[in-house]
Design an enzyme around this catalytic site. Structure first.
Site, PDB file in Angstrom:
ATOM      1  N   ASP A  57     -26.619  24.041   9.087  1.00  0.00           N
ATOM      2  CA  ASP A  57     -27.543  24.106   8.005  1.00  0.00           C
ATOM      3  C   ASP A  57     -27.419  22.864   7.239  1.00  0.00           C
ATOM      4  OD1 ASP A  57     -29.939  24.882   6.522  1.00  0.00           O
ATOM      5  OD2 ASP A  57     -28.576  26.494   5.394  1.00  0.00           O
ATOM      6  N   HIS A 108     -32.571  25.094   6.351  1.00  0.00           N
ATOM      7  CA  HIS A 108     -33.103  26.331   5.970  1.00  0.00           C
ATOM      8  C   HIS A 108     -34.391  26.312   4.946  1.00  0.00           C
ATOM      9  CE1 HIS A 108     -30.425  27.529   2.601  1.00  0.00           C
ATOM     10  NE2 HIS A 108     -31.882  27.868   2.273  1.00  0.00           N
TER      11      HIS A 108
HETATM   12  N1  ARG Z   1     -30.650  30.506   0.337  1.00  0.00           N
HETATM   13  C1  ARG Z   1     -30.521  30.218  -1.096  1.00  0.00           C
HETATM   14  C2  ARG Z   1     -31.769  29.418  -1.392  1.00  0.00           C
HETATM   15  O1  ARG Z   1     -32.369  29.027  -0.412  1.00  0.00           O
HETATM   16  C3  ARG Z   1     -29.096  29.704  -1.580  1.00  0.00           C
HETATM   17  C4  ARG Z   1     -28.325  31.095  -1.916  1.00  0.00           C
HETATM   18  C5  ARG Z   1     -26.945  30.848  -2.316  1.00  0.00           C
HETATM   19  N2  ARG Z   1     -26.546  31.873  -2.440  1.00  0.00           N
HETATM   20  C6  ARG Z   1     -25.375  32.152  -2.730  1.00  0.00           C
HETATM   21  N3  ARG Z   1     -25.102  33.391  -3.100  1.00  0.00           N
HETATM   22  N4  ARG Z   1     -24.283  31.266  -2.942  1.00  0.00           N
HETATM   23  O2  ARG Z   1     -31.717  28.851  -2.403  1.00  0.00           O
END
Ligand code: ARG
Length: 511
Positions: free
Chosen positions: A126, A74
């Site tokens: 992912d 992602h």
């Molecule tokens: N999708 C986020 C990023 O791109 C990571 C999120 C992790 N979130 C969580 N609540 N553990 O960095």
């Protein structure tokens, strides 16, 4: 293995871009919440993935080898589910805990491999791989969790550790640290996590949470490690998504690394798989007051034995190097002398030579057959208190394994917690230069620094069994000299010596 051992004994030895887009994600960026700054080079497999010129951090990753990085797919997609970054857009920074002072080894990326089944809507599968233009220098790559490792060390309720340079503010203004952060979390049951996320959690995911603690934006692609018996570098998860950060109702969600062993190894055949062999204290049931401290790390074994010299005095020998297979090790036993005493000034020890050989075949995670100079015996894990091996460490206990002060190489400490009982071994030298070991077992108590303290007189044994001789029963007694170890977190302590000096100890991670 000779170099590895002697290294231990002789070393005097910006704007952050967030591309993640889970459908349910309420905020667009996050960092580690409620963590602590990592002590220098604690997690040498962690890298920062950067974009732009000058480049800035947007995702984490880990080194599978000197030229392959594992991260999250992602990271390279926009919120509409489109792949928007190419290999040539990326810079990987390895070998530093500071992602913004220009330190570390910077590499361009020649290949970006996202998972063919990555689903940008659900963030299923992912995971991604990056091939670096040129190798970086690493001591050891990360080990991949397997289904067996997950069962042993990453089951519901077990403690795992996340690291990253993501946002440290769960609410309000984002605050991205320059120094790597780490946080201990607890594995959440698959069913409760699935409930929280409305049925979106697949078997390819593992969830972890802890009150007030979480990963957050900018941590993505970075590791979730199995943390204690595992020796700290078994990667069970890849930071993937969550609703908000550190929200009580929403665990962090991580890609379950053990589901991708074959996929990763189809590109990186050298990627290491973890085993479930237990780091900690081992002994032979009918050989009193001999003991063996073993840490497994990145496909290596690091051993020291509490033994006796022919005159009956306590002596220790070490052995270390790569495992010959998943369950076998063979090496030489080495003796060092002339190093630092308990309270004396620093003195670099010398290797006096090889005093024998050791071969160990592990027959299970907690049993082995050891041949020490040809003397064969059954090794088992040591219960510090009844049922301790089965119970494992309580949460918040120091990590099991080797500790040292890098400025005082040649003197080392081995620590294991079972529940809140800690068995300590100090490996140092007598005034006449002979190696000597001390030990104690003590209950850990919470301290004001937010860690635990253990305190006890040091015990010393004598009259025990030399390496190639029949059993002798040694006598062990207190030296009357007390030490305390004041932990500020599960991997850093101050050792208070009997003469009032304070020595900083960190985990030994050079091998
Ligand atoms: N999708 C986020 C990023 O791109 C990571 C999120 C992790 N979130 C969580 N609540 N553990 O960095």
């Amino acid at each position: 293995m000779v170099q590895v051992l002697s290294r231990w004994l002789a070393i005097g030895l910006a704007a952050v871009i967030f591309l993640g887009g889970h459908a349910a994600q309420a905020v667009d960026s996050a960092k580690i919440i409620g963590g602590v700054t990592v002590s220098e080079r604690r997690w040498p497999v962690q890298v920062s993935i950067q974009y732009g010129s000058p480049s800035s951090h947007f995702c984490g990753g880990t080194l599978l080898s000197a030229d392959w990085v594992m991260t999250a797919s992602h990271c390279f997609y926009n919120s509409r589910g489109q792949l928007v970054l190419r290999a040539s857009d990326l810079t990987v920074v390895a070998g530093t805990d500071n992602n913004s002072d220009g330190s570390g080894q910077r590499r361009s990326v020649t290949r970006l491999i996202t998972h063919p089944s990555y689903n940008p809507t659900l963030d299923d599968n992912d995971i991604a791989l990056l091939q670096l233009s040129q190798s970086v220098t690493i001591n050891n790559p990360v080990m991949l969790a397997t289904p067996a490792t997950d069962a042993a060390w990453a089951g519901t309720g077990q403690v795992v550790t996340a690291t990253g340079w993501g946002n440290t503010n769960a609410t309000g203004t984002a605050n991205y640290p320059s120094r790597l952060q780490q946080v201990d979390l607890t594995v959440t049951s698959q069913s409760s996590c699935n409930m929280a996320y409305g049925g979106d959690i697949t078997a390819n995911m593992i969830c972890a949470a802890s009150p007030g603690k979480d990963t957050c934006q900018g941590d993505s692609g970075g590791p979730l490690f199995a943390s204690n018996h595992a020796g700290g570098v078994i990667q069970v998860g890849i930071t993937s998504f969550g609703i908000g950060c550190a929200e009580a109702d929403y665990p962090g969600v991580y890609t379950r690394v053990s589901r991708y062993n074959d996929w990763v190894r189809s590109y990186v055949p050298a990627a290491l798989l973890s085993t479930t062999l237990q780091s900690g204290w081992w002994y032979v049931a009918d050989q009193p007051a001999r003991g063996y401290s073993i840490e497994f790390r990145s496909g290596r074994l690091y051993f020291a034995g509490y033994l006796y010299d022919t005159d009956g005095s306590a002596v220790w020998y070490t052995s270390s190097g790569s495992m010959n297979s998943a369950t076998t090790y063979a090496g030489t036993l080495q003796k060092f002398a002339g190093g630092q005493t308990l309270t004396g000034p620093y003195a670099a020890p010398v290797m006096v030579g090889t005093v024998g050989s050791i071969a160990i075949t592990f027959t299970s995670d907690t049993t082995a057959v050891m041949s020490l100079n040809g003397q064969v015996a059954n090794l088992v894990r040591y219960d510090i208190a009844a049922g301790g091996v089965a119970a494992g460490p309580a949460s918040g206990m120091p990590e099991t394994g080797w500790y040292w002060n890098a400025a005082e190489g040649g003197r080392g400490y081995f620590i294991e917690a079972q529940r809140d009982q800690i068995f300590f071994g100090g490996f140092m030298y007598r005034a006449d230069g002979q190696p000597v070991w001390y030990y104690f077992s003590a209950q850990a108590v919470a301290n004001a620094a937010g860690g635990v303290t253990i305190q006890s007189p040091l015990n010393l044994c004598a009259g025990g069994q030399p390496v190639s001789d029949a059993a002798h029963v040694p006598t062990c007694a207190s030296t009357g000299q007390s030490v305390a170890l004041v932990f500020t977190n599960p991997f850093t302590a101050t050792l208070m010596l009997p003469d009032g000096r304070a020595i900083s100890l960190a985990r030994f991670t050079l091998y």
